[in-house]
Design an enzyme around this catalytic site. Structure first.
Site, PDB file in Angstrom:
ATOM      1  N   HIS A 148      28.482  57.593  17.072  1.00  0.00           N
ATOM      2  CA  HIS A 148      28.040  56.342  17.310  1.00  0.00           C
ATOM      3  C   HIS A 148      26.525  56.190  17.463  1.00  0.00           C
ATOM      4  O   HIS A 148      25.823  55.306  17.157  1.00  0.00           O
ATOM      5  CB  HIS A 148      28.762  55.811  18.626  1.00  0.00           C
ATOM      6  CG  HIS A 148      30.179  55.449  18.559  1.00  0.00           C
ATOM      7  ND1 HIS A 148      30.744  54.624  17.564  1.00  0.00           N
ATOM      8  CD2 HIS A 148      31.217  55.922  19.270  1.00  0.00           C
ATOM      9  CE1 HIS A 148      31.977  54.607  17.724  1.00  0.00           C
ATOM     10  NE2 HIS A 148      32.375  55.384  18.601  1.00  0.00           N
ATOM     11  N   THR A 160      30.901  59.866  20.312  1.00  0.00           N
ATOM     12  CA  THR A 160      29.846  59.220  21.066  1.00  0.00           C
ATOM     13  C   THR A 160      28.412  59.665  20.090  1.00  0.00           C
ATOM     14  O   THR A 160      27.911  58.751  19.976  1.00  0.00           O
ATOM     15  CB  THR A 160      29.498  59.860  22.499  1.00  0.00           C
ATOM     16  OG1 THR A 160      30.686  59.510  23.151  1.00  0.00           O
ATOM     17  CG2 THR A 160      28.396  59.019  23.079  1.00  0.00           C
TER      18      THR A 160
HETATM   19  P1  NAD Z   1      38.219  60.022  16.500  1.00  0.00           P
HETATM   20  O1  NAD Z   1      37.823  58.791  15.950  1.00  0.00           O
HETATM   21  O2  NAD Z   1      38.027  61.016  15.862  1.00  0.00           O
HETATM   22  O3  NAD Z   1      40.062  59.606  16.287  1.00  0.00           O
HETATM   23  C1  NAD Z   1      40.643  58.545  16.048  1.00  0.00           C
HETATM   24  C2  NAD Z   1      41.680  58.572  15.079  1.00  0.00           C
HETATM   25  O4  NAD Z   1      42.648  57.492  15.224  1.00  0.00           O
HETATM   26  C3  NAD Z   1      41.238  58.905  13.745  1.00  0.00           C
HETATM   27  O5  NAD Z   1      41.734  59.793  13.307  1.00  0.00           O
HETATM   28  C4  NAD Z   1      41.609  57.504  13.080  1.00  0.00           C
HETATM   29  O6  NAD Z   1      42.023  57.814  11.838  1.00  0.00           O
HETATM   30  C5  NAD Z   1      43.058  57.166  13.863  1.00  0.00           C
HETATM   31  N1  NAD Z   1      43.404  55.863  13.749  1.00  0.00           N
HETATM   32  C6  NAD Z   1      42.659  54.727  13.724  1.00  0.00           C
HETATM   33  N2  NAD Z   1      43.612  53.729  13.475  1.00  0.00           N
HETATM   34  C7  NAD Z   1      44.792  53.989  13.653  1.00  0.00           C
HETATM   35  C8  NAD Z   1      46.321  53.441  13.454  1.00  0.00           C
HETATM   36  N3  NAD Z   1      46.149  51.980  13.444  1.00  0.00           N
HETATM   37  N4  NAD Z   1      47.223  54.271  13.773  1.00  0.00           N
HETATM   38  C9  NAD Z   1      46.994  55.591  13.915  1.00  0.00           C
HETATM   39  N5  NAD Z   1      45.670  56.246  13.954  1.00  0.00           N
HETATM   40  C10 NAD Z   1      44.765  55.561  13.576  1.00  0.00           C
HETATM   41  O7  NAD Z   1      38.157  59.897  18.107  1.00  0.00           O
HETATM   42  P2  NAD Z   1      38.613  60.988  19.319  1.00  0.00           P
HETATM   43  O8  NAD Z   1      37.025  61.656  19.589  1.00  0.00           O
HETATM   44  O9  NAD Z   1      39.620  61.892  18.847  1.00  0.00           O
HETATM   45  O10 NAD Z   1      38.678  60.372  20.415  1.00  0.00           O
HETATM   46  C11 NAD Z   1      39.846  59.483  20.460  1.00  0.00           C
HETATM   47  C12 NAD Z   1      39.546  58.141  21.156  1.00  0.00           C
HETATM   48  O11 NAD Z   1      39.257  58.212  22.509  1.00  0.00           O
HETATM   49  C13 NAD Z   1      38.368  57.565  20.507  1.00  0.00           C
HETATM   50  O12 NAD Z   1      38.680  55.933  20.609  1.00  0.00           O
HETATM   51  C14 NAD Z   1      37.246  57.595  21.505  1.00  0.00           C
HETATM   52  O13 NAD Z   1      36.395  56.555  21.641  1.00  0.00           O
HETATM   53  C15 NAD Z   1      37.892  57.656  22.737  1.00  0.00           C
HETATM   54  N6  NAD Z   1      37.515  58.343  23.929  1.00  0.00           N
HETATM   55  C16 NAD Z   1      37.905  57.950  25.197  1.00  0.00           C
HETATM   56  C17 NAD Z   1      37.307  58.587  26.258  1.00  0.00           C
HETATM   57  C18 NAD Z   1      37.658  58.017  27.602  1.00  0.00           C
HETATM   58  O14 NAD Z   1      37.147  58.594  28.563  1.00  0.00           O
HETATM   59  N7  NAD Z   1      38.642  57.080  27.629  1.00  0.00           N
HETATM   60  C19 NAD Z   1      36.518  59.862  26.240  1.00  0.00           C
HETATM   61  C20 NAD Z   1      36.404  60.391  25.009  1.00  0.00           C
HETATM   62  C21 NAD Z   1      36.928  59.422  23.723  1.00  0.00           C
END
Ligand code: NAD
Ligand code: ZN
Length: 342
Positions: free
Chosen positions: A46, A43
């Site tokens: 972003h 976040t």
């Molecule tokens: P991050 O962006 O560090 O990790 C995402 C990973 O996914 C990256 O390493 C990226 O290379 C990988 N990725 C992208 N496309 C892919 C594919 N096709 N196959 C396999 N891997 C792929 O994010 P993070 O901090 O670990 O968070 C994970 C996710 O959770 C993010 O999308 C974030 O926005 C989300 N999130 C959601 C909540 C919620 O409450 N739902 C809270 C926090 C974060």
């Protein structure tokens, strides 16, 4: 008036400013925390990059950041049970306490939630005023770096513990910090086989270090055939931690009939998916939002007390004034969790 350094978003557009601002004054129901370690969340990145979501959501200026560990240095007059000197972190979602969800024990989906470092001044600062209700005390001698990542670890706990993982075949798509935490949790819970995917080689190596049995290049390898070979039947559980449409499709396609998925990764646009596969394979999809207050926090505490080791996920440490370098590293993806030290 006392001044402190804080990383603020002051103008619409990419970047941040390290500025001098007033030390916040606490309300009677708050504590003042001296931040020891902050961690950078997706976040924050972003907001730094200033994407469409940030431009819509933020009112400027605002001090960003919500993942931290620090010490209480002042206690509001109405606060009980907390005292100066305690090492703490906090739940960064401030709930209204009045809506249907808050009143039925589901504050994590409160109708009127305010988020630390987004809707109100956050913790990329030397001091922060935090509602006592949200404070989570850490044990004496606890590693503040681990304390600082309780928020994303809680996301992983919430997503993983929806399923009983003992003896299960588990896929984790996306090996960012939250996916990596999921791998460690699945291993600790006694999963049978863990198959992790990411296109980023640095993060695939971390996935192995945290206990994944198979790592798949999310961009290139055929997840379904790897999972079939490893499990014979398909996986029981998918933990979708990437927010990638392609990862979601391949992850769901690699589940066995009757399998279940936690969807935590956030998709940047609408996703169309093969619902027939969900229906005919009788899959269960769980949307996961934040951390349950405070069930998830107690589960996380128990997992850590039982020896969960997430320290390999924390790969870099920067000083506040090196924030540009830290953000560039995060944009490159060649890192796990990145810390900022005030
Ligand atoms: P991050 O962006 O560090 O990790 C995402 C990973 O996914 C990256 O390493 C990226 O290379 C990988 N990725 C992208 N496309 C892919 C594919 N096709 N196959 C396999 N891997 C792929 O994010 P993070 O901090 O670990 O968070 C994970 C996710 O959770 C993010 O999308 C974030 O926005 C989300 N999130 C959601 C909540 C919620 O409450 N739902 C809270 C926090 C974060
Ligand atoms: Zn509410």
């Amino acid at each position: 008036m006392a001044l402190m350094r804080a990383l603020q978003k002051r103008a619409a557009g990419p970047g941040l400013e390290l500025c001098e601002v007033e030390v916040p004054k606490i309300r009677p129901d708050q504590v003042l925390v001296k931040i020891e370690v902050a961690a950078i969340c997706g976040t924050d990145l972003h907001i730094y990059n200033w994407d469409a979501w940030s431009a819509n959501r933020l009112r400027l200026p605002v001090t960003i950041g919500h993942e931290f560990a620090g010490r209480i240095v002042e206690v509001g007059e109405n606060v009980t049970g907390l005292s100066e000197g305690m090492l703490v972190t906090a739940e960064g979602h401030f709930t209204c306490g009045r809506c249907y969800y808050c009143r039925t024990g589901q504050g994590h989906i409160c109708d009127d939630v305010k988020i630390l470092g987004v809707d109100i001044d956050g913790i990329f600062a030397e001091y922060a005023a935090i509602d006592a209700e949200n404070i989570w005390p850490l044990p004496d001698g606890f590693d503040p770096a681990v304390g600082a990542v309780h928020d994303p670890l809680g996301n992983a706990v919430h997503a993983a513990y929806v399923h009983g993982l003992t003896g299960k075949n588990v896929i984790v798509t996306g090996c960012g910090p939250i996916g990596l935490f999921c791998i460690a949790l699945a291993r600790q819970a006694g999963a049978r086989t863990i198959i992790a995917s990411d296109m980023n080689e640095y993060r695939r190596n971390l996935a192995k270090e945290l206990g994944a049995d198979y790592v798949v290049n999310g961009g290139a390898d055929d997840l379904k055939s790897v999972v079939r070979r490893a499990t014979g039947i398909g996986a029981d559980v998918l933990l979708e931690m990437s927010g990638s449409r392609q990862a979601l499709a391949s992850g769901l396609g690699a589940l066995r009939k009757g399998g279940a998925a936690s969807l935590l990764g956030i998709f940047s646009d609408n996703v169309s998916m093969d619902l027939d596969a969900v229906i005919f394979n009788q899959l269960t999809l769980h949307g996961i939002n934040g951390r349950r207050m405070y069930d998830t926090w107690f589960q996380m505490q128990a997992a850590l007390e039982a020896g969960l080791d997430i320290t390999p996920v924390i790969t870099h440490k920067f000083k506040f004034e090196e924030y540009e370098e830290a953000m560039a590293l995060l944009n490159s993806g060649r890192c796990g969790k990145v810390l900022l030290i005030p």
